[in-house]
Design a protein around this motif. Structure first.
Motif, PDB file in Angstrom:
ATOM      1  N   LYS A 228       0.800  -1.140  -0.129  1.00  0.00           N
ATOM      2  CA  LYS A 228      -0.104  -0.050  -0.033  1.00  0.00           C
ATOM      3  C   LYS A 228       0.917   1.194  -0.001  1.00  0.00           C
ATOM      4  CE  LYS A 228      -2.846   0.279   3.349  1.00  0.00           C
ATOM      5  NZ  LYS A 228      -3.591  -0.324   4.692  1.00  0.00           N
TER       6      LYS A 228
ATOM      7  N   VAL B 206       2.628   1.675  -3.399  1.00  0.00           N
ATOM      8  CA  VAL B 206       1.584   2.225  -4.374  1.00  0.00           C
ATOM      9  C   VAL B 206       1.381   3.642  -4.170  1.00  0.00           C
ATOM     10  CG1 VAL B 206      -0.653   2.254  -5.224  1.00  0.00           C
ATOM     11  CG2 VAL B 206       0.711   0.007  -4.832  1.00  0.00           C
ATOM     12  N   LEU B 207       1.142   4.053  -3.066  1.00  0.00           N
ATOM     13  CA  LEU B 207       0.564   5.550  -2.658  1.00  0.00           C
ATOM     14  C   LEU B 207       1.637   6.448  -2.875  1.00  0.00           C
ATOM     15  CD1 LEU B 207      -1.905   4.957   0.135  1.00  0.00           C
ATOM     16  CD2 LEU B 207      -2.567   5.420  -2.186  1.00  0.00           C
TER      17      LEU B 207
ATOM     18  N   ALA C 250       2.045   6.815  -6.608  1.00  0.00           N
ATOM     19  CA  ALA C 250       0.817   7.551  -7.152  1.00  0.00           C
ATOM     20  C   ALA C 250       1.293   9.081  -6.924  1.00  0.00           C
ATOM     21  CB  ALA C 250      -0.303   7.120  -6.585  1.00  0.00           C
ATOM     22  N   CYS C 251       1.700   9.493  -5.763  1.00  0.00           N
ATOM     23  CA  CYS C 251       1.927  10.727  -5.404  1.00  0.00           C
ATOM     24  C   CYS C 251       3.060  11.321  -6.076  1.00  0.00           C
ATOM     25  CB  CYS C 251       2.240  11.197  -3.880  1.00  0.00           C
ATOM     26  SG  CYS C 251       0.710  11.025  -2.915  1.00  0.00           S
TER      27      CYS C 251
ATOM     28  N   VAL D 185       2.321  12.611  -9.586  1.00  0.00           N
ATOM     29  CA  VAL D 185       1.690  13.759  -9.745  1.00  0.00           C
ATOM     30  C   VAL D 185       2.722  15.003  -9.583  1.00  0.00           C
ATOM     31  CG1 VAL D 185       0.102  15.602  -8.655  1.00  0.00           C
ATOM     32  CG2 VAL D 185      -0.711  12.829  -9.219  1.00  0.00           C
ATOM     33  N   ILE D 186       3.616  14.717  -8.382  1.00  0.00           N
ATOM     34  CA  ILE D 186       4.396  15.928  -8.220  1.00  0.00           C
ATOM     35  C   ILE D 186       5.733  16.090  -9.117  1.00  0.00           C
ATOM     36  CG2 ILE D 186       6.063  16.533  -6.354  1.00  0.00           C
ATOM     37  CD1 ILE D 186       4.173  15.259  -4.255  1.00  0.00           C
ATOM     38  N   VAL D 187       6.407  14.904  -9.427  1.00  0.00           N
ATOM     39  CA  VAL D 187       7.596  14.830 -10.059  1.00  0.00           C
ATOM     40  C   VAL D 187       7.446  15.801 -11.410  1.00  0.00           C
ATOM     41  CG1 VAL D 187       9.462  13.755 -11.172  1.00  0.00           C
ATOM     42  CG2 VAL D 187       8.465  13.056  -9.026  1.00  0.00           C
ATOM     43  N   PRO D 188       6.627  15.650 -12.050  1.00  0.00           N
ATOM     44  CA  PRO D 188       6.592  16.365 -13.530  1.00  0.00           C
ATOM     45  C   PRO D 188       6.507  17.869 -13.119  1.00  0.00           C
ATOM     46  CG  PRO D 188       5.030  14.464 -13.488  1.00  0.00           C
ATOM     47  CD  PRO D 188       5.473  14.827 -12.356  1.00  0.00           C
ATOM     48  N   PHE D 189       5.875  18.317 -12.215  1.00  0.00           N
ATOM     49  CA  PHE D 189       5.751  19.876 -12.078  1.00  0.00           C
ATOM     50  C   PHE D 189       7.091  20.217 -11.435  1.00  0.00           C
ATOM     51  CE2 PHE D 189       1.044  18.681 -11.091  1.00  0.00           C
ATOM     52  CZ  PHE D 189       0.685  19.212 -12.279  1.00  0.00           C
TER      53      PHE D 189
ATOM     54  N   LEU E 250      -8.157   2.680  -5.291  1.00  0.00           N
ATOM     55  CA  LEU E 250      -7.565   3.894  -4.652  1.00  0.00           C
ATOM     56  C   LEU E 250      -8.180   4.275  -3.596  1.00  0.00           C
ATOM     57  CD1 LEU E 250      -5.340   5.979  -4.567  1.00  0.00           C
ATOM     58  CD2 LEU E 250      -6.924   7.625  -5.643  1.00  0.00           C
TER      59      LEU E 250
ATOM     60  N   MET F  67      -7.652   1.703  -0.771  1.00  0.00           N
ATOM     61  CA  MET F  67      -6.267   1.960  -0.101  1.00  0.00           C
ATOM     62  C   MET F  67      -6.215   2.990   0.800  1.00  0.00           C
ATOM     63  SD  MET F  67      -3.345   0.938  -2.560  1.00  0.00           S
ATOM     64  CE  MET F  67      -3.641   0.752  -4.265  1.00  0.00           C
TER      65      MET F  67
ATOM     66  N   VAL G  44      -2.086  12.623   1.132  1.00  0.00           N
ATOM     67  CA  VAL G  44      -2.220  11.858  -0.067  1.00  0.00           C
ATOM     68  C   VAL G  44      -3.252  12.194  -0.932  1.00  0.00           C
ATOM     69  CG1 VAL G  44      -2.694   9.733  -1.122  1.00  0.00           C
ATOM     70  CG2 VAL G  44      -1.275   9.913   0.934  1.00  0.00           C
TER      71      VAL G  44
ATOM     72  N   VAL H 228      -2.808  15.840  -2.861  1.00  0.00           N
ATOM     73  CA  VAL H 228      -1.724  15.646  -3.876  1.00  0.00           C
ATOM     74  C   VAL H 228      -2.745  14.875  -5.094  1.00  0.00           C
ATOM     75  CG1 VAL H 228       0.210  14.466  -5.063  1.00  0.00           C
ATOM     76  CG2 VAL H 228       0.303  15.390  -2.692  1.00  0.00           C
ATOM     77  N   LEU H 229      -3.252  14.023  -4.998  1.00  0.00           N
ATOM     78  CA  LEU H 229      -4.027  13.191  -6.037  1.00  0.00           C
ATOM     79  C   LEU H 229      -5.138  13.894  -6.730  1.00  0.00           C
ATOM     80  CD1 LEU H 229      -3.589   9.532  -4.758  1.00  0.00           C
ATOM     81  CD2 LEU H 229      -2.074  10.767  -6.379  1.00  0.00           C
TER      82      LEU H 229
ATOM     83  N   PRO I 263      -4.381  17.198 -10.157  1.00  0.00           N
ATOM     84  CA  PRO I 263      -4.648  17.103 -11.636  1.00  0.00           C
ATOM     85  C   PRO I 263      -6.196  17.360 -12.124  1.00  0.00           C
ATOM     86  CG  PRO I 263      -3.185  15.331 -10.860  1.00  0.00           C
ATOM     87  CD  PRO I 263      -3.964  15.945  -9.581  1.00  0.00           C
TER      88      PRO I 263
ATOM     89  N   VAL J  91       1.922  18.481 -20.045  1.00  0.00           N
ATOM     90  CA  VAL J  91       2.738  17.890 -18.960  1.00  0.00           C
ATOM     91  C   VAL J  91       3.356  16.374 -19.709  1.00  0.00           C
ATOM     92  CG1 VAL J  91       2.866  16.726 -16.828  1.00  0.00           C
ATOM     93  CG2 VAL J  91       1.890  19.061 -17.146  1.00  0.00           C
TER      94      VAL J  91
ATOM     95  N   MET K 153       7.245  15.107 -20.205  1.00  0.00           N
ATOM     96  CA  MET K 153       7.479  13.973 -19.644  1.00  0.00           C
ATOM     97  C   MET K 153       7.957  12.828 -20.504  1.00  0.00           C
ATOM     98  SD  MET K 153       7.585  14.709 -16.392  1.00  0.00           S
ATOM     99  CE  MET K 153       7.961  16.368 -16.889  1.00  0.00           C
TER     100      MET K 153
ATOM    101  N   MET L 190      11.274  14.257 -20.412  1.00  0.00           N
ATOM    102  CA  MET L 190      12.306  14.054 -19.094  1.00  0.00           C
ATOM    103  C   MET L 190      12.822  12.797 -19.205  1.00  0.00           C
ATOM    104  SD  MET L 190      11.520  15.746 -15.543  1.00  0.00           S
ATOM    105  CE  MET L 190      10.871  14.364 -14.455  1.00  0.00           C
TER     106      MET L 190
ATOM    107  N   TRP M 180      -4.436   9.664 -14.697  1.00  0.00           N
ATOM    108  CA  TRP M 180      -3.804  10.672 -13.859  1.00  0.00           C
ATOM    109  C   TRP M 180      -4.373  11.821 -13.550  1.00  0.00           C
ATOM    110  CZ3 TRP M 180      -1.708  15.671 -14.984  1.00  0.00           C
ATOM    111  CH2 TRP M 180      -0.400  15.980 -14.069  1.00  0.00           C
TER     112      TRP M 180
END
Lengths: 321, 324
Positions: free
Chosen positions: A44, A47-48, A51-52, A55-59, B116, B119, B132, B135-136, B139, B150, B154, B160, B192
């Motif tokens: 878990k 995976v989480l 997932a986060c 989202v964050i790394v591209p920015f 999701l 979890m 969590v 952040v999710l 987008p 984006v 990438m 990238m 995403w």
């Protein structure tokens, strides 16, 4: 179970103590009953975390490249994750007049005017629909509800907008989307839930319908209206499709169209598209990233406000709408 | 003030309105005029941009010429609809892509937010959960233009990821612009962008499931997996069915902005869907009548699917979207 209404996003500071502690107790008890195994727990977590990160790394990459010095960007093939120093040339060159500056102004204007009109008209309609027993209340409500079920279609909508003479005007980016039936229903459900006693009291005191709406309805629903306003605002800011359809004149493009042309489609930005304050044009990659950052920043600014309220708003819409 | 004045002459002291003979329509309109005025701009816009355009569908039965307008264009009966049955390759291609994407979206995308939510819901710390999700969700609020940009930055040829691979001497791959991978790309973009957002509802519903059910199950010796199977999933059932029905109505709309932004890179064959077909054929290509016919059929099918799905849901004893 009271957790949903009690404290989804920590917005209910007045929640009663005992209620909360039973909720916490229940969770603790449940935790004891089914403690997760180590395998489950680590899967878990992994995976989480991934997932986060997705989202964050591209920015981070985008912001880093937009502020990296030109030679570092060129040497590293157009992408930088750790800028050597902060260099704002790209921002200076796109913000000192030119295509991006103009589009930015258009987008800001559309978002401001559109959001104001949307909020005003939505609140007015929602208030009218919340006054049961008035003339034509039911038919009007049905018209709004039924509009949620279908969309008139691309071509007919385009023809209507053309017939109203809106093509190539800024109004074409605002008027067709000014009222969303869904948002009307959400705001109406807030108005309906206002206690009748207050409204009756105002009436007895001689307040007109308009005064009740202005002095009681609006102030008591400020939080709900703020959320809806943010939603409308985000929509206007993001509107790309209407601009694609209705704005042929590139001089009137909002930011999203500029973003499509120069970032997604990769059209080169020459000196005529850039502003005047540049001696040496920064690399295209840096400029692209800077445009991208500029179009994301407003969303990031309102995000914390949105986030505080939206799960409540969405739930109301889903459950009562 | 005006409102009370209008209705007060006969009786001053708040009589139950139902008792009195119903005032005439004109009188009621005058009495409620403030409310009607408040509703006016919204209703005008709603009718102008939701209901009035429906009339524009008549051009599906016309050889529509923009400079002549709907009044003067010639009628051509069902000619425009012939394209639906004659096996026009461009149309069939769009239809095929749409159906494939619908299938992919129902199978690949629909369950992701549920997983999701399960979890996140089982995370112990409230703070962590909120972090969590914060952040999710994000987008969802970005436009498709931004999301596509984006992804390009990438995964594109000079993006990238490929940059990183190249600098480590590894082979690169270009996902953007690869027609074979286009549907995979679309799917991952939707996931995403909207998984976090879609999970909100499920998380809220999960929080509302009676905790004593879990305790009872645990006492009866149910394992964690069995608890999920027998308590959690049945709890989610109504909302899953509701959302599935809502999605069914949109099943022929598989992401217009997202696709039109990326068509250039992969070509029409891989990317054309019904919505982009209507746009390219009609507004960009000038085949107004044909495009309107396709759009009309698509809208009607969508509406029928919603109504049918709602019926089915009722037959299964679920709430459905609405009661008629």
């Amino acid at each position: 179970m009271s957790t949903t209404t009690q404290n989804p996003q920590g917005t209910a500071p007045g929640a009663s103590g005992p209620e909360l502690s039973t909720a916490a107790d229940a969770r603790r008890r449940r935790a004891n009953l089914n403690a997760a195994g180590p395998v489950e727990k680590s899967t878990k977590t992994i995976v989480l975390v991934i997932a986060c990160a997705l989202v964050i790394v591209p920015f981070i990459g985008i912001v880093a490249t937009s502020i990296a010095p030109a030679d570092q960007v060129t040497n590293s093939g157009g992408f930088v994750l750790f800028p050597r120093e902060i260099d704002l040339t790209a921002y200076r060159s796109i913000l000192s007049g030119g295509v991006v500056s103009r589009a930015l102004l258009v987008s800001i204007g559309i978002t401001a005017v559109g959001t104001f009109l949307s909020l005003l008209i939505t609140a007015m309609l929602a208030w009218a629909l919340s006054r049961r027993g008035t003339v034509a209340n039911r038919p009007m409500l049905l018209l709004v509800l039924f509009s949620l079920l279908f969309s008139p279609g691309l071509i007919p909508t385009y023809l209507a907008v053309r017939q109203f003479g809106l093509i190539d005007t800024y109004w074409s980016l605002i008027i067709p989307t000014v009222v969303s039936g869904f948002n009307v229903i959400v705001v109406r459900s807030f108005f309906v839930s206002l206690p009748d006693e207050i409204l009756d009291a105002a009436k007895v005191d001689g307040a007109s319908e308009w005064q009740i709406f202005r002095r009681i309805g609006i102030p008591l629903s400020r939080a709900a209206l703020a959320v809806i306003g943010l939603f409308y605002g985000v929509n206007y800011w993001n509107a790309f499709f209407n601009a694609l359809l209705y704005i042929n004149d590139a001089a009137k493009w909002p930011l999203q169209m500029v973003l499509r042309t120069y970032v997604v489609n990769g059209a080169q930005m020459g000196t005529s598209e850039l502003g005047t304050a540049v001696e040496a044009a920064p690399p295209q990659e840096t400029i692209q990233m800077a445009i991208l950052v500029i179009s994301i920043v407003p969303i990031l600014i309102v995000y914390p406000f949105l986030q505080r309220h939206f799960s409540k708003g969405v739930l109301t819409g889903a459950v009562k709408g | 003030m005006a409102v009370t004045d209008m209705q007060s002459p006969p009786t001053t002291a708040s009589p139950p309105p139902a008792r009195r003979p119903r005032p005439s329509l004109l009188r009621r309109i005058l009495r409620d005029r403030t409310v009607l005025l408040l509703a006016l701009p919204g209703m005008v816009l709603l009718i102008g941009f939701q209901y009035f355009p429906l009339l524009g569908n008549v051009i599906a039965f016309q050889d529509f010429q923009p400079y002549l307008g709907t009044d003067e264009s010639l009628w051509n009966g069902l000619d425009n609809f012939r394209i639906l049955v004659t096996g026009d390759p461009a149309f069939l291609n769009a239809l095929r892509n749409t159906l494939v994407l619908t299938l992919i979206q129902s199978v690949m995308i629909f369950p992701v937010p549920i997983v999701l939510a399960l979890m996140v819901n089982s995370l112990m710390s409230e703070k962590l959960r909120q972090g969590v999700m914060s952040v999710l969700y994000l987008p969802h609020f970005l436009s498709w233009v931004i999301v596509v940009a984006v992804f390009q930055q990438m995964l594109g040829g000079s993006g990238m990821v490929n940059n990183l691979l190249r600098s480590n001497g590894l082979p690169t791959f270009d996902v953007i612009g690869n027609a074979d991978l286009f549907k995979v790309l679309l799917t991952s973009q939707v996931i995403w962008k909207d998984t976090g957002w879609a999970a909100i509802l499920f998380i809220a519903v999960l929080a509302g499931i009676d905790k004593s059910l879990y305790e009872a199950a645990a006492v009866d010796g149910a394992s964690r997996f069995q608890q999920t199977l027998n308590v959690t999933l049945p709890g989610l059932r109504p909302i899953v069915i509701l959302l599935f029905i809502l999605q069914l109505g949109n099943s022929l709309s598989v992401g217009f902005e997202q696709i039109i932004l990326q068509q250039q890179a992969v070509g029409i064959d891989a990317s054309e869907v019904l919505d982009t077909y209507v746009f390219n054929e009609g507004i960009a290509g000038g085949q107004w009548g044909t495009a309107a016919a396709v759009g009309l059929v698509k809208s009607v099918i969508g509406l029928i699917l919603v109504l049918a799905a709602n019926k089915i849901a009722h037959a299964m004893g679920e709430e459905g979207v609405y009661r008629a």
